[in-house]
Write a protein that holds these residues in place. Structure first.
Motif, PDB file in Angstrom:
ATOM      1  N   TRP A 207       0.778  -1.230   0.000  1.00 28.69           N
ATOM      2  CA  TRP A 207       0.000   0.000   0.000  1.00 28.69           C
ATOM      3  C   TRP A 207       0.814   1.287   0.000  1.00 28.69           C
ATOM      4  CZ3 TRP A 207      -5.144  -0.076  -0.833  1.00 28.69           C
ATOM      5  CH2 TRP A 207      -5.806  -1.292  -0.646  1.00 28.69           C
ATOM      6  N   HIS A 208       2.130   1.212  -0.010  1.00 32.07           N
ATOM      7  CA  HIS A 208       2.900   2.438   0.218  1.00 32.07           C
ATOM      8  C   HIS A 208       2.689   3.496  -0.859  1.00 32.07           C
ATOM      9  CE1 HIS A 208       5.755   0.070  -2.254  1.00 32.07           C
ATOM     10  NE2 HIS A 208       6.297   1.224  -2.617  1.00 32.07           N
ATOM     11  N   THR A 209       2.500   3.108  -2.106  1.00 32.91           N
ATOM     12  CA  THR A 209       2.323   4.142  -3.133  1.00 32.91           C
ATOM     13  C   THR A 209       0.956   4.803  -3.057  1.00 32.91           C
ATOM     14  OG1 THR A 209       1.646   2.473  -4.756  1.00 32.91           O
ATOM     15  CG2 THR A 209       3.984   3.090  -4.713  1.00 32.91           C
ATOM     16  N   HIS A 210      -0.015   4.147  -2.417  1.00 32.28           N
ATOM     17  CA  HIS A 210      -1.322   4.797  -2.206  1.00 32.28           C
ATOM     18  C   HIS A 210      -1.162   6.043  -1.344  1.00 32.28           C
ATOM     19  CE1 HIS A 210      -3.193   1.283  -3.977  1.00 32.28           C
ATOM     20  NE2 HIS A 210      -4.394   1.812  -3.804  1.00 32.28           N
ATOM     21  N   LEU A 211      -0.338   5.932  -0.305  1.00 37.13           N
ATOM     22  CA  LEU A 211      -0.161   7.100   0.551  1.00 37.13           C
ATOM     23  C   LEU A 211       0.565   8.214  -0.198  1.00 37.13           C
ATOM     24  CD1 LEU A 211      -0.510   8.513   3.199  1.00 37.13           C
ATOM     25  CD2 LEU A 211       1.480   7.323   4.100  1.00 37.13           C
ATOM     26  N   HIS A 212       1.506   7.860  -1.033  1.00 37.44           N
ATOM     27  CA  HIS A 212       2.178   8.883  -1.841  1.00 37.44           C
ATOM     28  C   HIS A 212       1.161   9.676  -2.660  1.00 37.44           C
ATOM     29  CE1 HIS A 212       5.988   7.472  -0.631  1.00 37.44           C
ATOM     30  NE2 HIS A 212       6.192   6.536  -1.545  1.00 37.44           N
ATOM     31  N   ARG A 213       0.116   8.993  -3.129  1.00 37.68           N
ATOM     32  CA  ARG A 213      -0.849   9.612  -4.046  1.00 37.68           C
ATOM     33  C   ARG A 213      -2.161   9.998  -3.356  1.00 37.68           C
ATOM     34  NH1 ARG A 213      -2.925   6.242  -7.113  1.00 37.68           N
ATOM     35  NH2 ARG A 213      -2.128   4.276  -6.284  1.00 37.68           N
ATOM     36  N   ILE A 214      -2.123  10.246  -2.059  1.00 37.68           N
ATOM     37  CA  ILE A 214      -3.357  10.471  -1.328  1.00 37.68           C
ATOM     38  C   ILE A 214      -4.167  11.633  -1.883  1.00 37.68           C
ATOM     39  CG2 ILE A 214      -2.306  11.955   0.441  1.00 37.68           C
ATOM     40  CD1 ILE A 214      -4.217  10.588   2.470  1.00 37.68           C
ATOM     41  N   ASP A 215      -3.520  12.649  -2.430  1.00 38.07           N
ATOM     42  CA  ASP A 215      -4.250  13.789  -2.990  1.00 38.07           C
ATOM     43  C   ASP A 215      -4.985  13.424  -4.272  1.00 38.07           C
ATOM     44  OD1 ASP A 215      -3.490  15.444  -0.937  1.00 38.07           O
ATOM     45  OD2 ASP A 215      -1.749  16.249  -1.984  1.00 38.07           O
ATOM     46  N   GLU A 216      -4.619  12.300  -4.877  1.00 33.65           N
ATOM     47  CA  GLU A 216      -5.276  11.865  -6.114  1.00 33.65           C
ATOM     48  C   GLU A 216      -6.352  10.820  -5.855  1.00 33.65           C
ATOM     49  OE1 GLU A 216      -2.198  10.358  -8.636  1.00 33.65           O
ATOM     50  OE2 GLU A 216      -0.788  11.925  -8.048  1.00 33.65           O
ATOM     51  N   LEU A 217      -6.425  10.300  -4.642  1.00 27.00           N
ATOM     52  CA  LEU A 217      -7.344   9.203  -4.335  1.00 27.00           C
ATOM     53  C   LEU A 217      -8.742   9.718  -4.013  1.00 27.00           C
ATOM     54  CD1 LEU A 217      -5.122   6.958  -2.027  1.00 27.00           C
ATOM     55  CD2 LEU A 217      -5.351   6.863  -4.521  1.00 27.00           C
ATOM     56  N   ARG A 218      -9.723   8.919  -4.354  1.00 28.90           N
ATOM     57  CA  ARG A 218     -11.093   9.198  -3.925  1.00 28.90           C
ATOM     58  C   ARG A 218     -11.217   8.913  -2.423  1.00 28.90           C
ATOM     59  NH1 ARG A 218     -14.283   5.510  -8.128  1.00 28.90           N
ATOM     60  NH2 ARG A 218     -12.602   4.153  -7.419  1.00 28.90           N
ATOM     61  N   PRO A 219     -12.111   9.615  -1.735  1.00 26.36           N
ATOM     62  CA  PRO A 219     -12.265   9.376  -0.286  1.00 26.36           C
ATOM     63  C   PRO A 219     -12.526   7.914   0.047  1.00 26.36           C
ATOM     64  CG  PRO A 219     -13.409  11.369  -0.919  1.00 26.36           C
ATOM     65  CD  PRO A 219     -12.942  10.742  -2.198  1.00 26.36           C
ATOM     66  N   GLY A 220     -13.268   7.222  -0.809  1.00 24.17           N
ATOM     67  CA  GLY A 220     -13.527   5.813  -0.561  1.00 24.17           C
ATOM     68  C   GLY A 220     -12.267   4.973  -0.631  1.00 24.17           C
ATOM     69  N   THR A 221     -11.334   5.354  -1.507  1.00 21.43           N
ATOM     70  CA  THR A 221     -10.065   4.634  -1.612  1.00 21.43           C
ATOM     71  C   THR A 221      -9.176   4.926  -0.411  1.00 21.43           C
ATOM     72  OG1 THR A 221     -10.239   4.786  -4.019  1.00 21.43           O
ATOM     73  CG2 THR A 221      -8.100   4.174  -3.107  1.00 21.43           C
TER      74      THR A 221
ATOM     75  N   ILE B  69     -16.661   7.955   4.757  1.00 22.44           N
ATOM     76  CA  ILE B  69     -16.215   8.490   3.456  1.00 22.44           C
ATOM     77  C   ILE B  69     -16.496   9.978   3.376  1.00 22.44           C
ATOM     78  CG2 ILE B  69     -16.704   8.469   0.984  1.00 22.44           C
ATOM     79  CD1 ILE B  69     -17.063   5.414   1.227  1.00 22.44           C
ATOM     80  N   ARG B  70     -17.684  10.404   3.837  1.00 14.51           N
ATOM     81  CA  ARG B  70     -18.016  11.834   3.832  1.00 14.51           C
ATOM     82  C   ARG B  70     -17.079  12.608   4.753  1.00 14.51           C
ATOM     83  NH1 ARG B  70     -23.489  10.194   2.672  1.00 14.51           N
ATOM     84  NH2 ARG B  70     -23.898   9.606   4.832  1.00 14.51           N
ATOM     85  N   ALA B  71     -16.782  12.032   5.903  1.00 17.04           N
ATOM     86  CA  ALA B  71     -15.875  12.723   6.844  1.00 17.04           C
ATOM     87  C   ALA B  71     -14.479  12.854   6.254  1.00 17.04           C
ATOM     88  CB  ALA B  71     -15.825  11.938   8.164  1.00 17.04           C
ATOM     89  N   ILE B  72     -14.020  11.794   5.578  1.00 23.17           N
ATOM     90  CA  ILE B  72     -12.700  11.861   4.950  1.00 23.17           C
ATOM     91  C   ILE B  72     -12.677  12.921   3.850  1.00 23.17           C
ATOM     92  CG2 ILE B  72     -11.096  10.568   3.465  1.00 23.17           C
ATOM     93  CD1 ILE B  72     -11.832   8.064   5.123  1.00 23.17           C
ATOM     94  N   ALA B  73     -13.750  12.973   3.063  1.00 27.05           N
ATOM     95  CA  ALA B  73     -13.848  13.970   1.998  1.00 27.05           C
ATOM     96  C   ALA B  73     -13.749  15.378   2.557  1.00 27.05           C
ATOM     97  CB  ALA B  73     -15.139  13.780   1.211  1.00 27.05           C
ATOM     98  N   ALA B  74     -14.432  15.604   3.663  1.00 23.31           N
ATOM     99  CA  ALA B  74     -14.388  16.938   4.292  1.00 23.31           C
ATOM    100  C   ALA B  74     -13.011  17.245   4.851  1.00 23.31           C
ATOM    101  CB  ALA B  74     -15.445  16.999   5.394  1.00 23.31           C
ATOM    102  N   ALA B  75     -12.373  16.216   5.439  1.00 23.76           N
ATOM    103  CA  ALA B  75     -11.057  16.436   6.056  1.00 23.76           C
ATOM    104  C   ALA B  75      -9.987  16.717   4.993  1.00 23.76           C
ATOM    105  CB  ALA B  75     -10.662  15.213   6.874  1.00 23.76           C
TER     106      ALA B  75
END
Length: 404
Positions: free
Chosen positions: A304-318, A397-403
């Motif tokens: 999962w390490h590259t997911h964290l690198h790309r967190i700004d590109e990920l959907r809140p659900g991801t 998911i909504r809370a993550i989107a807001a954060a």
């Protein structure tokens, strides 16, 4: 019956280093003499006793004879006829083969003090090749003392390579490999341990998954160091610099194992290396006898390490999927290990050593927001069974989107 302070305590006193424990050798005594003096026997392979007051280990002077392959292939002899010099002769390095009597007299038959002054790591005798653990200890001492200016004697490197060529290290037992590797990983410069193993050829036997990364290219625009193996050890160095946990440091070693099997047509890119790295990470962990908690963390960070690198590109659900995969709601320390490795992954590149890693604060904010959702409150709405889980997920998911 005389006792002598031996090994690391004598060495570290000369170097001005803190002494964590003290070991003693007793000459001219039998096991019966020791128990009569109030010592408690604890040794399994040879007579070792605990001092009645200090509880420090006191071993009877002994010699050893090679009787088979590997770490256990020795026959030990103890007796009142075994001299201190004979006991010191079986030790690995000259700097560890010094002793000090109770009156302060230094016993140094193999030139350990001179080698300390010369900053040389040198074997005591050719018997060095008989115990494969000594090669791992040599690598660990190099990692510890190289920052103080120590180098390995040419003749000792030659012996180490001969051990590898003769297949002696093929007989290492997992618990001894991991014991030495764990101590090296928690040092200030753990990458030097693996550099030394590679220089002797031992890395290909002890950790072939890491050895396979050397010579594998990466895109130069992202990795000025180019080489995947060099990058991995730079990442480990950055983990040590940040004082990361043992789990993070071990995961740093494993996180790019998938790059060792990247199809040639993809090079220098490594698309899919995260998934490919899971199997070799599990294989290495099993072979080394890595504790379960550490091997699970290494597997997850590899995946999962590259997911964290790309967190700004990920959907809140991801992002939620990432948090769930890391079991971050129950084990937030595992997320911190992921953050430590990912920050080191970014900084473990030439010229990037002090690069900021804002993804760390963003994923922490996402976890805090998602963890604040009250599942009990959802139940009070009249939801039941699977509906609660589905609603909890949507609210998170909504809370993550807001954060974010």
């Amino acid at each position: 019956m005389q006792r002598y302070l031996v090994g690391g305590a004598v060495r570290d006193a000369f170097l001005g280093l803190a002494i964590s424990d003290r070991d003693w050798v007793v000459v001219g005594a039998t096991p019966e003499d020791m128990t009569a003096a109030g010592y408690t026997p604890v040794g399994r392979d040879f007579p070792v006793f605990l001092h009645p007051d200090t509880h420090e280990e006191h071993a009877l002077a002994r010699t050893e004879r090679k009787s088979g392959r590997g770490y256990h292939g020795f026959v030990f002899h103890t007796g009142t006829d075994v001299t201190l010099e004979a006991d010191l002769a079986r030790r690995d390095l000259t700097i560890n083969a010094m002793a000090r009597a109770d009156d302060g007299t230094l016993v140094d038959p193999y030139g350990g003090r001179a080698d300390l002054d010369a900053r040389i790591l040198k074997h005591v005798s050719d018997a060095f090749v008989e115990d494969p653990v000594r090669l791992l200890r040599l690598a660990r001492y190099y990692a510890r003392f190289a920052p103080l200016g120590f180098t390995v004697a040419d003749e000792t490197m030659t012996l180490a390579r001969e051990m590898v060529a003769a297949g002696e290290i093929d007989h290492l037992v997992p618990e001894r490999v991991w014991a030495e590797m764990e101590r090296a990983l928690m040092g200030a410069e753990p990458q030097l341990f693996f550099h030394l193993l590679r220089a002797t050829g031992a890395l290909a036997v002890v950790l072939p998954e890491l050895d396979a990364l050397f010579g594998v290219p990466q895109p130069v625009q992202y990795h000025p160091e180019v080489d995947s193996g060099v990058h991995t050890l730079l990442v480990l160095s950055q983990c040590a610099r940040a004082e990361a946990s043992l789990a993070a440091r071990y995961a740093a070693i494993c996180h790019d194992f998938g790059k060792g099997s990247t199809p040639a047509e993809l090079l220098p890119g490594h698309r899919g290396h995260e998934e490919r790295g899971v199997a070799p990470t599990d294989t290495a962990s099993a072979r080394l006898g890595v504790p379960k908690r550490l091997r699970e963390t290494a597997r997850l960070i590899t995946r999962w390490h590259t997911h964290l690198h790309r967190i700004d590109e990920l959907r809140p659900g991801t992002v939620l999927k990432l948090l769930e995969a890391m079991d971050a709601f129950r084990r937030p320390e595992r997320l911190e290990d992921l953050i430590a490795v990912c920050a080191a992954d970014v900084r473990g590149r030439l010229g990037y050593e002090d690069r900021a890693y804002p993804q760390a604060d963003r994923v922490r904010a996402a976890l805090a927001a998602a963890a604040a959702i009250d599942g009990a409150a959802l139940a009070r709405r009249g939801l039941a069974g699977p509906e609660i889980g589905q609603a909890l997920r949507q609210e998170r998911i909504r809370a993550i989107a807001a954060a974010l």
